[in-house]
Write an enzyme that holds these catalytic residues in place. Sequence first.
Site, mmCIF file in Angstrom:
data_model
loop_
_atom_site.group_PDB
_atom_site.id
_atom_site.type_symbol
_atom_site.label_atom_id
_atom_site.label_comp_id
_atom_site.label_asym_id
_atom_site.label_seq_id
_atom_site.Cartn_x
_atom_site.Cartn_y
_atom_site.Cartn_z
ATOM 1 N N LYS A 1 0.826 -1.215 0.000
ATOM 2 C CA LYS A 1 0.000 0.000 0.000
ATOM 3 C C LYS A 1 0.852 1.253 0.000
ATOM 4 O O LYS A 1 0.443 2.270 -0.561
ATOM 5 C CB LYS A 1 -0.987 0.007 1.175
ATOM 6 C CG LYS A 1 -2.052 -1.080 0.996
ATOM 7 C CD LYS A 1 -3.436 -0.668 1.423
ATOM 8 C CE LYS A 1 -4.443 -1.676 0.882
ATOM 9 N NZ LYS A 1 -5.740 -1.637 1.469
ATOM 10 N N LYS B 1 -4.145 -10.703 -6.704
ATOM 11 C CA LYS B 1 -5.450 -11.005 -6.095
ATOM 12 C C LYS B 1 -6.552 -10.055 -6.575
ATOM 13 O O LYS B 1 -6.270 -8.894 -6.913
ATOM 14 C CB LYS B 1 -5.353 -11.037 -4.565
ATOM 15 C CG LYS B 1 -5.369 -9.696 -3.898
ATOM 16 C CD LYS B 1 -5.759 -9.793 -2.410
ATOM 17 C CE LYS B 1 -6.056 -8.392 -1.907
ATOM 18 N NZ LYS B 1 -6.659 -8.251 -0.635
ATOM 19 N N LYS C 1 -10.774 -5.007 -4.231
ATOM 20 C CA LYS C 1 -11.935 -4.140 -4.396
ATOM 21 C C LYS C 1 -11.554 -2.707 -4.697
ATOM 22 O O LYS C 1 -12.407 -1.902 -5.021
ATOM 23 C CB LYS C 1 -12.886 -4.256 -3.211
ATOM 24 C CG LYS C 1 -12.391 -3.817 -1.876
ATOM 25 C CD LYS C 1 -13.542 -3.986 -0.904
ATOM 26 C CE LYS C 1 -13.106 -4.269 0.499
ATOM 27 N NZ LYS C 1 -12.188 -3.277 1.032
HETATM 28 P P1 ATP Z 1 -8.433 -3.416 -0.871
HETATM 29 O O1 ATP Z 1 -8.156 -3.869 -2.266
HETATM 30 O O2 ATP Z 1 -9.214 -2.148 -0.770
HETATM 31 O O3 ATP Z 1 -7.230 -3.472 0.019
HETATM 32 P P2 ATP Z 1 -9.535 -6.028 -0.374
HETATM 33 O O4 ATP Z 1 -10.314 -6.430 -1.575
HETATM 34 O O5 ATP Z 1 -8.212 -6.667 -0.147
HETATM 35 O O6 ATP Z 1 -9.446 -4.456 -0.292
HETATM 36 P P3 ATP Z 1 -10.240 -6.148 2.428
HETATM 37 O O7 ATP Z 1 -11.179 -5.198 3.053
HETATM 38 O O8 ATP Z 1 -8.778 -5.915 2.651
HETATM 39 O O9 ATP Z 1 -10.480 -6.260 0.864
HETATM 40 O O10 ATP Z 1 -10.613 -7.619 2.845
HETATM 41 C C1 ATP Z 1 -11.837 -8.035 3.361
HETATM 42 C C2 ATP Z 1 -11.838 -9.531 3.511
HETATM 43 O O11 ATP Z 1 -11.872 -10.155 2.223
HETATM 44 C C3 ATP Z 1 -10.584 -10.084 4.197
HETATM 45 O O12 ATP Z 1 -10.958 -11.186 4.991
HETATM 46 C C4 ATP Z 1 -9.718 -10.544 3.059
HETATM 47 O O13 ATP Z 1 -8.845 -11.571 3.433
HETATM 48 C C5 ATP Z 1 -10.779 -11.059 2.088
HETATM 49 N N1 ATP Z 1 -10.310 -10.948 0.708
HETATM 50 C C6 ATP Z 1 -9.962 -9.804 0.066
HETATM 51 N N2 ATP Z 1 -9.619 -10.064 -1.212
HETATM 52 C C7 ATP Z 1 -9.734 -11.405 -1.383
HETATM 53 C C8 ATP Z 1 -9.523 -12.287 -2.480
HETATM 54 N N3 ATP Z 1 -9.118 -11.826 -3.641
HETATM 55 N N4 ATP Z 1 -9.753 -13.599 -2.305
HETATM 56 C C9 ATP Z 1 -10.176 -14.075 -1.104
HETATM 57 N N5 ATP Z 1 -10.397 -13.298 -0.028
HETATM 58 C C10 ATP Z 1 -10.185 -11.986 -0.150
#
Ligand code: ATP
Length: 331
Positions: A114, A196, A199
């Site tokens: 980040k 990965k 969002k």
């Molecule tokens: P950002 O991209 O804004 O950092 P993110 O998509 O990684 O967000 P988080 O809020 O960090 O989302 O994660 C929320 C939950 O979703 C956490 O438990 C994280 O482990 C899970 N998660 C996030 N992305 C994935 C993915 N691609 N596959 C499986 N689990 C995920």
Amino acid sequence: MQNKKMIFSGVQPTGCVTLGNYIGALKNWVKLQKEYQCIYSVVDMHSITVRQNPDELRERCRQFLALYIACGIDPKESILFFQSHVSAHAELSWILNCHTYIGELSRMTQFKDKSAKHEDNINAGLFTYPVLMASDILLYQTDLVPVGVDQKQHLELARDIAIRFNHLYGDTFTVPEGYIPPVGARVMSLQDPTSKMSKSDPNPNGYIWLLDAPEVITKKIKRAVTDSDGEIAYREGKDGINNLLSIYGAIVGKKPEEAVLEFEGQGYGILKTRVAEAVCEELRPIQEKYKEISADPSFLDSISKNGAEKAAEIAEKTLRLVQDKVGFMPR
Ligand code: ATP
Ligand code: LTN
């Protein structure tokens, strides 16, 4: 509630809730809520480690809460709240900051990623974020934390902090375990299957938003990056196909190694159609429920208010114990 084991988890209200968040976290939150006392938070304090537009943040917080419920979290069984409504999170975080080493935080890969992405805003909150996450978990004497595999390192740190604190001051915190799903713990981007699904990906074709219309979902899956050898197999080097098989498997309840048998001898087009159908079918009831819930803002307000009261009651008990242990004056 007394004899049930505790679960805590949260998602930060940034971007759009994706299929990755759903398969990696939310789907399991729902599955675990009968057996455990579950506490699920929209962790808004975490989200301001990256600059947010205040009005959009508020709107997104409501949307995330509505999505938790639409995905199947039952507010009568589980506690749902906004993190910033329970001040114990910030208070414990300070104390735990004083029990966490800079060296430990410097090793966190999410901080490294980040800070590379937001070079103009490498703030102290981004650095100490894992301590706030540890506070979230430890305040509720949490036994189990359902998350995707990307959170494993943060979870290990929460455990280390708990063990360190217990060692210094005597038994205070339950040492939490992670619950990482066997399939779908790391859903990959549809546009770059080596990274990965995220969002906050600026390219919406990389992720499926839980509220994407079925035509959009189908289009995104049809466009998913695969490879050119044309064989549907689950093995190393076939990142795009592996990802589609994992998504399909996570939804229909099969390991990708089993799911692949359904597609023997078929082309990528068929696989993509079947994955798209499965995803649309899974998300349809969620989208319908979401529409219903979001039409009634007072319902959401009452859930979050009630949730914050219940959460605060549990959290403050732990906070008082911790304040006493470190030697703060009684009130
Ligand atoms: P950002 O991209 O804004 O950092 P993110 O998509 O990684 O967000 P988080 O809020 O960090 O989302 O994660 C929320 C939950 O979703 C956490 O438990 C994280 O482990 C899970 N998660 C996030 N992305 C994935 C993915 N691609 N596959 C499986 N689990 C995920
Ligand atoms: N850091 C997590 C979100 C999060 C969380 C938590 C998850 C904040 N506090 C407590 C589980 C338990 C993330 O997904 N980025």
